[in-house]
Design an enzyme around this catalytic site. Structure first.
Site, PDB file in Angstrom:
ATOM      1  N   ARG A 110       0.852  -1.192   0.000  1.00  7.27           N
ATOM      2  CA  ARG A 110       0.000   0.000   0.000  1.00  7.27           C
ATOM      3  C   ARG A 110       0.882   1.235   0.000  1.00  7.27           C
ATOM      4  NH1 ARG A 110      -4.498  -0.963   4.166  1.00  7.27           N
ATOM      5  NH2 ARG A 110      -5.998  -1.176   2.523  1.00  7.27           N
ATOM      6  N   GLN A 133      -0.528   2.148  -5.843  1.00  7.42           N
ATOM      7  CA  GLN A 133      -1.970   2.360  -5.715  1.00  7.42           C
ATOM      8  C   GLN A 133      -2.757   1.927  -6.950  1.00  7.42           C
ATOM      9  OE1 GLN A 133      -2.299   6.354  -4.322  1.00  7.42           O
ATOM     10  NE2 GLN A 133      -3.754   5.818  -2.733  1.00  7.42           N
ATOM     11  N   ASP A 174      -3.621  -1.733  -6.944  1.00  7.21           N
ATOM     12  CA  ASP A 174      -4.200  -2.240  -5.704  1.00  7.21           C
ATOM     13  C   ASP A 174      -5.637  -2.741  -5.907  1.00  7.21           C
ATOM     14  OD1 ASP A 174      -5.181  -2.655  -3.184  1.00  7.21           O
ATOM     15  OD2 ASP A 174      -4.538  -0.732  -2.370  1.00  7.21           O
ATOM     16  N   SER A 188      -8.262  -2.440  -3.001  1.00  7.52           N
ATOM     17  CA  SER A 188      -8.916  -1.133  -2.924  1.00  7.52           C
ATOM     18  C   SER A 188      -9.938  -0.948  -4.046  1.00  7.52           C
ATOM     19  CB  SER A 188      -7.883  -0.011  -3.000  1.00  7.52           C
ATOM     20  OG  SER A 188      -7.121   0.006  -1.830  1.00  7.52           O
ATOM     21  N   TYR A 203      -3.347  -0.402   8.019  1.00  6.02           N
ATOM     22  CA  TYR A 203      -4.350  -1.338   8.541  1.00  6.02           C
ATOM     23  C   TYR A 203      -4.554  -1.118  10.042  1.00  6.02           C
ATOM     24  CZ  TYR A 203      -3.964  -4.046   4.223  1.00  6.02           C
ATOM     25  OH  TYR A 203      -3.995  -4.442   2.911  1.00  6.02           O
TER      26      TYR A 203
HETATM   27  P1  NAD Z   1      -9.471  -2.948   5.872  1.00  8.73           P
HETATM   28  O1  NAD Z   1     -10.297  -3.538   4.799  1.00  8.73           O
HETATM   29  O2  NAD Z   1      -8.344  -3.721   6.425  1.00  8.73           O
HETATM   30  O3  NAD Z   1     -10.455  -2.608   7.104  1.00  8.73           O
HETATM   31  C1  NAD Z   1     -11.609  -1.843   6.937  1.00  8.73           C
HETATM   32  C2  NAD Z   1     -11.720  -0.867   8.083  1.00  8.73           C
HETATM   33  O4  NAD Z   1     -12.093  -1.536   9.289  1.00  8.73           O
HETATM   34  C3  NAD Z   1     -10.426  -0.113   8.425  1.00  8.73           C
HETATM   35  O5  NAD Z   1     -10.638   1.261   8.265  1.00  8.73           O
HETATM   36  C4  NAD Z   1     -10.149  -0.508   9.853  1.00  8.73           C
HETATM   37  O6  NAD Z   1      -9.553   0.542  10.598  1.00  8.73           O
HETATM   38  C5  NAD Z   1     -11.544  -0.808  10.337  1.00  8.73           C
HETATM   39  N1  NAD Z   1     -11.660  -1.552  11.613  1.00  8.73           N
HETATM   40  C6  NAD Z   1     -10.927  -2.582  12.093  1.00  8.73           C
HETATM   41  N2  NAD Z   1     -11.378  -2.968  13.304  1.00  8.73           N
HETATM   42  C7  NAD Z   1     -12.445  -2.172  13.597  1.00  8.73           C
HETATM   43  C8  NAD Z   1     -13.337  -2.069  14.685  1.00  8.73           C
HETATM   44  N3  NAD Z   1     -13.229  -2.853  15.761  1.00  8.73           N
HETATM   45  N4  NAD Z   1     -14.312  -1.133  14.627  1.00  8.73           N
HETATM   46  C9  NAD Z   1     -14.434  -0.301  13.576  1.00  8.73           C
HETATM   47  N5  NAD Z   1     -13.617  -0.360  12.500  1.00  8.73           N
HETATM   48  C10 NAD Z   1     -12.626  -1.272  12.525  1.00  8.73           C
HETATM   49  O7  NAD Z   1      -8.918  -1.516   5.493  1.00  8.73           O
HETATM   50  P2  NAD Z   1      -8.867  -0.771   4.087  1.00  8.73           P
HETATM   51  O8  NAD Z   1     -10.219  -0.369   3.689  1.00  8.73           O
HETATM   52  O9  NAD Z   1      -8.146  -1.634   3.121  1.00  8.73           O
HETATM   53  O10 NAD Z   1      -7.992   0.541   4.361  1.00  8.73           O
HETATM   54  C11 NAD Z   1      -7.495   0.989   5.582  1.00  8.73           C
HETATM   55  C12 NAD Z   1      -6.693   2.283   5.343  1.00  8.73           C
HETATM   56  O11 NAD Z   1      -5.610   2.107   4.447  1.00  8.73           O
HETATM   57  C13 NAD Z   1      -7.514   3.417   4.770  1.00  8.73           C
HETATM   58  O12 NAD Z   1      -7.196   4.595   5.437  1.00  8.73           O
HETATM   59  C14 NAD Z   1      -7.073   3.516   3.340  1.00  8.73           C
HETATM   60  O13 NAD Z   1      -7.219   4.812   2.801  1.00  8.73           O
HETATM   61  C15 NAD Z   1      -5.623   3.114   3.434  1.00  8.73           C
HETATM   62  N6  NAD Z   1      -5.163   2.575   2.145  1.00  8.73           N
HETATM   63  C16 NAD Z   1      -4.027   3.093   1.610  1.00  8.73           C
HETATM   64  C17 NAD Z   1      -3.566   2.612   0.386  1.00  8.73           C
HETATM   65  C18 NAD Z   1      -2.330   3.163  -0.254  1.00  8.73           C
HETATM   66  O14 NAD Z   1      -1.722   4.049   0.290  1.00  8.73           O
HETATM   67  N7  NAD Z   1      -1.938   2.648  -1.406  1.00  8.73           N
HETATM   68  C19 NAD Z   1      -4.256   1.603  -0.266  1.00  8.73           C
HETATM   69  C20 NAD Z   1      -5.410   1.076   0.323  1.00  8.73           C
HETATM   70  C21 NAD Z   1      -5.842   1.596   1.537  1.00  8.73           C
END
Ligand code: NAD
Length: 373
Positions: A122, A127, A130, A133, A228
């Site tokens: 990530r 990106q 990915d 995403s 994460y």
């Molecule tokens: P994910 O699918 O792993 O999890 C989904 C969400 O669940 C996350 O936001 C996590 O914080 C939340 N979560 C976990 N336990 C929880 C709880 N007990 N209660 C409430 N929420 C809870 O995560 P994701 O959607 O893949 O992305 C997480 C972060 O990473 C985001 O901020 C996203 O913008 C970032 N991201 C960055 C890149 C990059 O830089 N290339 C790529 C993908 C995602």
């Protein structure tokens, strides 16, 4: 370099790994592309469109697997097909590498270089590749559409001569990629949206979408360097459950997207909370297939518990298979293009590169990925 794209085998899987638009771009890079006949049927791309883009459409799957230098697919390959692949070839797909030991053993035995789309790092540079995403984004959208379709209410406020209808309350738990898109979609449809995530930086993002962030003091929470969530302790989960109870009881729609990478998702909505919701309310459990955020959700099904509809269908982006294929295909193309030698017209497997270090799992008969090792 021969790139082969077999048809997906899973019943009900409508997405295609590669769409004609990217076939054309790969051909422009100097690749030869073979696709199995019918590869795009589920997402509305005909064999003729693939042919017009420059692919050869083939009917013999075994041949395709045996001769391709790179295989592109979506779902993890079945173990029985690994022996059919060309030794030393590259296989790109989802792999679920934390859970698929036997599959990894077989890939090693067959000296396949396997690339796991879940493991694309990530980083800003990666990106565009990915797939987690790109598919999560669509999943977030579809959870709201499914909820709206099942709910015996409308989402927006309506002021009419026949009376005023209040906007529906939507509560989104987990504000990652899918959760943010769910919030945005529910807002566009006029709902009143509240959301929660354990990562504190999400509060700003939720507010910037015109929604309310539910404040819960869980003590220390955090995120990994990849963004994460860090897993909560059982005590923290209990605090979260208690603090969300009222919000859940007054919500018409609850959408749960909470995940902790490489772990079982936390159970955040319990039976007693469901019993407090109004009959006809809808919960969409985006984590249903990997263990579930909601007690009583059934993977792959929509069920009713205490008058509340719980949607656990899974494979969410498959509901919009055309756009999902387009996006996944774009992720694959971007990965290949990033490491394409335009002179030699071939993919260069640079195992020192940070992106490939992150997502190449097996190579030359060994597990080379540090995290999987
Ligand atoms: P994910 O699918 O792993 O999890 C989904 C969400 O669940 C996350 O936001 C996590 O914080 C939340 N979560 C976990 N336990 C929880 C709880 N007990 N209660 C409430 N929420 C809870 O995560 P994701 O959607 O893949 O992305 C997480 C972060 O990473 C985001 O901020 C996203 O913008 C970032 N991201 C960055 C890149 C990059 O830089 N290339 C790529 C993908 C995602």
């Amino acid at each position: 370099m021969l790139i082969g794209v077999p048809k997906e085998l899973q019943a009900g899987e409508n997405r295609a790994p590669l769409v004609p638009f990217h076939v054309k771009k790969l051909v422009q890079l100097g690749a030869e592309v073979h696709v199995e006949s019918g590869v795009g049927a589920g997402s509305g791309f005909s064999d003729e469109e693939y042919e017009a883009a420059g692919a050869s459409v083939v009917v013999f799957r075994d041949n395709l697997l045996a001769h391709s230098d790179i295989i592109l697919r979506l779902r993890k390959p079945p173990i029985y097909e690994i022996g059919d692949l060309k030794p030393g070839s590259i296989h790109v797909s989802y792999l679920d590498p934390f859970n698929e030991n036997e599959l990894l053993e077989e890939l090693k035995r067959a000296t396949i270089t396997s690339i796991s789309m879940e493991m694309i790092p990530r980083t800003t540079r990666a990106q565009k590749m990915d797939a987690l995403s790109s598919q999560a984004n669509l999943a977030g959208y579809i959870t709201v559409i499914l909820a709206a379709e099942k709910l015996p209410r409308i989402l927006p406020m309506m002021m009419t001569p026949a009376g005023t209808i209040k906007p529906a309350n939507v509560f989104v738990i987990g504000v990652g990629v899918a959760g943010l898109q769910a919030i945005a979609t529910a807002k566009r449809l006029g709902a009143k949206v509240t959301a929660f995530d354990t990562r504190s930086e999400c509060a700003e993002q939720v507010k910037s979408l015109g929604s309310k962030f539910l404040e819960i003091d869980l003590g220390t929470t955090g995120q990994t360097k990849d963004g994460y969530a860090v897993e909560l302790s059982p005590e923290q989960i209990e605090i979260q459950r208690q603090a969300q109870k009222d919000q859940i009881a007054k919500s018409d729609v609850v959408i749960t997207t909470a995940q902790v990478f490489g772990r079982k998702p936390p159970v955040l909505v319990t039976r007693d909370m469901i019993a407090e919701m109004q009959p006809g309310s809808v919960i969409v459990d985006m984590a249903a297939e990997t263990g579930g955020n909601v007690e009583g959700s059934v993977p792959g099904e929509t069920v009713e518990v205490d008058g509340v509809t719980i949607v656990g269908d899974g494979n969410w982006s498959n509901f919009v298979a055309r756009d999902a294929s387009q996006m996944y295909s774009s992720n694959l193309f971007n990965l290949l293009e990033e490491f394409w030698d335009k002179e030699k017209k071939e993919f260069v497997l640079n195992l020192e590169d940070e992106i490939l270090k992150g997502c190449v799992i097996t190579h030359d008969g060994k597990t080379v990925n540090e995290r999987i090792k």
